[in-house]
Design a protein around this motif. Structure first.
Motif, PDB file in Angstrom:
ATOM      1  N   LEU A  15      14.380   4.270  21.508  1.00 39.57           N
ATOM      2  CA  LEU A  15      14.051   5.647  21.167  1.00 39.57           C
ATOM      3  C   LEU A  15      12.622   5.754  20.662  1.00 39.57           C
ATOM      4  N   ALA A  16      12.233   4.832  19.799  1.00 41.07           N
ATOM      5  CA  ALA A  16      10.874   4.857  19.264  1.00 41.07           C
ATOM      6  C   ALA A  16       9.844   4.729  20.375  1.00 41.07           C
ATOM      7  N   ARG A  17      10.108   3.876  21.357  1.00 42.75           N
ATOM      8  CA  ARG A  17       9.166   3.714  22.466  1.00 42.75           C
ATOM      9  C   ARG A  17       8.982   5.040  23.211  1.00 42.75           C
ATOM     10  N   GLU A  18      10.087   5.748  23.461  1.00 47.69           N
ATOM     11  CA  GLU A  18       9.992   7.038  24.143  1.00 47.69           C
ATOM     12  C   GLU A  18       9.157   8.029  23.329  1.00 47.69           C
ATOM     13  N   GLN A  19       9.385   8.058  22.023  1.00 54.00           N
ATOM     14  CA  GLN A  19       8.654   8.998  21.179  1.00 54.00           C
ATOM     15  C   GLN A  19       7.172   8.620  21.092  1.00 54.00           C
ATOM     16  N   ILE A  20       6.889   7.344  21.001  1.00 56.75           N
ATOM     17  CA  ILE A  20       5.491   6.909  20.930  1.00 56.75           C
ATOM     18  C   ILE A  20       4.766   7.234  22.227  1.00 56.75           C
ATOM     19  N   ASP A  21       5.429   7.025  23.345  1.00 59.87           N
ATOM     20  CA  ASP A  21       4.820   7.403  24.626  1.00 59.87           C
ATOM     21  C   ASP A  21       4.517   8.899  24.656  1.00 59.87           C
ATOM     22  N   ALA A  22       5.441   9.701  24.116  1.00 62.94           N
ATOM     23  CA  ALA A  22       5.258  11.152  24.116  1.00 62.94           C
ATOM     24  C   ALA A  22       4.096  11.564  23.218  1.00 62.94           C
ATOM     25  N   VAL A  23       3.976  10.957  22.038  1.00 65.00           N
ATOM     26  CA  VAL A  23       2.881  11.357  21.146  1.00 65.00           C
ATOM     27  C   VAL A  23       1.544  10.882  21.700  1.00 65.00           C
ATOM     28  N   ARG A  24       1.547   9.779  22.413  1.00 65.69           N
ATOM     29  CA  ARG A  24       0.301   9.325  23.045  1.00 65.69           C
ATOM     30  C   ARG A  24      -0.116  10.285  24.160  1.00 65.69           C
ATOM     31  N   ARG A  25       0.846  10.777  24.932  1.00 57.83           N
ATOM     32  CA  ARG A  25       0.522  11.764  25.967  1.00 57.83           C
ATOM     33  C   ARG A  25      -0.015  13.044  25.333  1.00 57.83           C
ATOM     34  N   PHE A  59      14.845  -8.770   9.055  1.00 61.41           N
ATOM     35  CA  PHE A  59      13.685  -7.900   8.836  1.00 61.41           C
ATOM     36  C   PHE A  59      12.522  -8.325   9.727  1.00 61.41           C
ATOM     37  N   ALA A  60      12.274  -9.613   9.794  1.00 66.96           N
ATOM     38  CA  ALA A  60      11.172 -10.109  10.619  1.00 66.96           C
ATOM     39  C   ALA A  60      11.389  -9.768  12.087  1.00 66.96           C
ATOM     40  N   ASP A  61      12.625  -9.875  12.545  1.00 68.68           N
ATOM     41  CA  ASP A  61      12.923  -9.534  13.932  1.00 68.68           C
ATOM     42  C   ASP A  61      12.688  -8.051  14.190  1.00 68.68           C
ATOM     43  N   THR A  62      13.154  -7.207  13.266  1.00 66.96           N
ATOM     44  CA  THR A  62      12.969  -5.758  13.414  1.00 66.96           C
ATOM     45  C   THR A  62      11.492  -5.393  13.418  1.00 66.96           C
ATOM     46  N   ALA A  63      10.752  -5.939  12.473  1.00 66.03           N
ATOM     47  CA  ALA A  63       9.321  -5.640  12.397  1.00 66.03           C
ATOM     48  C   ALA A  63       8.600  -6.076  13.668  1.00 66.03           C
ATOM     49  N   GLY A  64       8.961  -7.238  14.197  1.00 71.62           N
ATOM     50  CA  GLY A  64       8.322  -7.722  15.406  1.00 71.62           C
ATOM     51  C   GLY A  64       8.594  -6.835  16.603  1.00 71.62           C
ATOM     52  N   ARG A  65       9.831  -6.347  16.724  1.00 72.09           N
ATOM     53  CA  ARG A  65      10.179  -5.495  17.855  1.00 72.09           C
ATOM     54  C   ARG A  65       9.432  -4.165  17.792  1.00 72.09           C
ATOM     55  N   TYR A  66       9.274  -3.622  16.600  1.00 78.19           N
ATOM     56  CA  TYR A  66       8.550  -2.355  16.496  1.00 78.19           C
ATOM     57  C   TYR A  66       7.048  -2.546  16.662  1.00 78.19           C
ATOM     58  N   ALA A  67       6.527  -3.658  16.195  1.00 77.86           N
ATOM     59  CA  ALA A  67       5.096  -3.920  16.398  1.00 77.86           C
ATOM     60  C   ALA A  67       4.763  -4.000  17.884  1.00 77.86           C
ATOM     61  N   GLU A  68       5.665  -4.573  18.665  1.00 77.26           N
ATOM     62  CA  GLU A  68       5.436  -4.734  20.103  1.00 77.26           C
ATOM     63  C   GLU A  68       5.293  -3.399  20.829  1.00 77.26           C
ATOM     64  N   GLY A  88       4.054  -0.618  19.482  1.00 73.89           N
ATOM     65  CA  GLY A  88       2.933   0.184  19.008  1.00 73.89           C
ATOM     66  C   GLY A  88       3.052   0.776  17.629  1.00 73.89           C
ATOM     67  N   VAL A  89       4.095   0.427  16.886  1.00 75.68           N
ATOM     68  CA  VAL A  89       4.205   0.910  15.508  1.00 75.68           C
ATOM     69  C   VAL A  89       3.166   0.183  14.661  1.00 75.68           C
ATOM     70  N   THR A  90       2.308   0.939  13.989  1.00 72.71           N
ATOM     71  CA  THR A  90       1.284   0.334  13.134  1.00 72.71           C
ATOM     72  C   THR A  90       1.754   0.183  11.694  1.00 72.71           C
ATOM     73  N   ASP A  91       2.724   1.041  11.289  1.00 70.44           N
ATOM     74  CA  ASP A  91       3.190   1.055   9.901  1.00 70.44           C
ATOM     75  C   ASP A  91       4.701   1.247   9.878  1.00 70.44           C
ATOM     76  N   LEU A  92       5.404   0.267   9.331  1.00 68.91           N
ATOM     77  CA  LEU A  92       6.857   0.322   9.221  1.00 68.91           C
ATOM     78  C   LEU A  92       7.232   0.591   7.761  1.00 68.91           C
ATOM     79  N   ILE A  93       8.119   1.574   7.555  1.00 66.06           N
ATOM     80  CA  ILE A  93       8.542   1.953   6.208  1.00 66.06           C
ATOM     81  C   ILE A  93      10.043   1.779   6.095  1.00 66.06           C
ATOM     82  N   VAL A  94      10.493   1.128   5.030  1.00 70.40           N
ATOM     83  CA  VAL A  94      11.917   0.858   4.836  1.00 70.40           C
ATOM     84  C   VAL A  94      12.308   1.239   3.412  1.00 70.40           C
ATOM     85  N   PRO A  95      13.588   1.542   3.175  1.00 68.58           N
ATOM     86  CA  PRO A  95      14.014   1.967   1.834  1.00 68.58           C
ATOM     87  C   PRO A  95      14.031   0.813   0.841  1.00 68.58           C
TER      88      PRO A  95
END
Length: 297
Positions: A208-218, A250-259, A261-268
């Protein structure tokens, strides 16, 4: 990638200050709090105001950036809010980041007693709110006459134009939020989508994040902006799995989002009870073992 932590404003300050100091000392890049009068299942329980909380956090931290995630037009007017933002920036030594979103229906939307806004009015108010806040923070004194908001001789920042504007991060998973981020934001933030907006907590996946990031880049391209100049913030507040279940997860999640295009990951920040129940020892392990591997400028 930069990693940030969202701290719910539910504890008395003598306890809460330890959480803010902890994330600062552990080396996280930014720390945030929600901006509501009341929030979801914690309505009717202890809940403090975002801006005074951040002002106090500015005094007990040294280096971490501090921000709202996110403020909205639901119960705010742009003029006093911009003045509060400027003051917070000064109190924190220019560490404040202003997160703005459209808000949603619910307690915040009806607390002032007005007629509930239609989706179209909420969208239009959001657009105007972001536009006037951006103007107020860029100019020493502003006049603005809009459909919903007005400003006259609004002296917000006497040094406006002489220094960098307070960083603004615009939230929105739809076209309006993405367009406003492209036009006015230093960053754009998403927390995924909710199956029933305002009633079910949002959730996000890498797909889902990839789709949204593609949309904001467009959208950036359509607005004549280089997409690389817009930071991408992702707020991973999924309820099904705690962000700090383990350092390895956590490391796995952060790595997948970095791949993608997420520049900043925020968690509770892990709490002792729901929502966001978790183990502080995992937070400390993430800081020690994961932050050095993913940290970026």
């Amino acid at each position: 990638m930069r990693i940030g932590v969202m701290i719910l404003p539910t504890a008395r300050w003598r306890e809460a200050r330890q959480s803010w100091k902890m994330v600062d000392e552990l080396g996280f890049a930014h720390a945030w709090t929600l901006d509501h009068i009341a929030w979801r299942e914690l309505a009717g329980r202890r809940w403090y105001s975002a801006m005074p909380t951040l002002a106090a956090a500015a005094q007990c931290t040294r280096r971490i950036r501090l921000g709202t995630l996110v403020a909205s037009p639901n119960f705010r007017h742009p003029v006093p809010f911009a003045k509060e933002a400027l003051t917070l920036s000064d109190l924190s030594g220019d560490r404040f980041v202003l997160g703005i979103g459209a808000g949603a229906s619910g307690a915040d939307a009806k607390v002032l007693g007005g007629v509930p806004w239609s989706p179209a009015e909420r969208r239009d108010r959001f657009t105007e709110f972001v536009e006037v806040v951006d103007q107020l923070l860029r100019q020493p004194c502003s006049d603005y006459a809009g459909r919903f908001y007005s400003a006259r001789d609004a002296w917000i920042d006497p040094d406006g134009g002489a220094r960098d504007r307070i960083p603004v991060v615009v939230a929105g998973s739809g076209p309006t939020g993405m367009r406003l981020a492209a036009r006015h934001g230093d960053g754009w933030v998403t927390n995924g989508v909710a199956a029933r907006r305002g009633r079910v907590p949002p959730a996000v996946t890498p797909e889902l994040a990839r789709e949204q990031i593609d949309a904001v880049r467009r959208t950036c391209v359509e607005e004549g902006r280089d997409p690389a100049t817009l930071k991408v913030f992702l707020m991973n507040v999924n309820r099904a799995q705690a962000a700090f279940s383990s350092a390895a997860a956590f490391a796995d999640t952060a790595g997948r989002y970095a791949e993608i295009g997420v520049t900043d990951l925020i968690v509770p920040f892990p709490r002792s009870e729901p929502p966001y129940e978790g183990d502080l020892r995992v937070l400390e392990q993430v800081a020690a073992d994961v932050l050095p591997m993913v940290a970026g400028d």
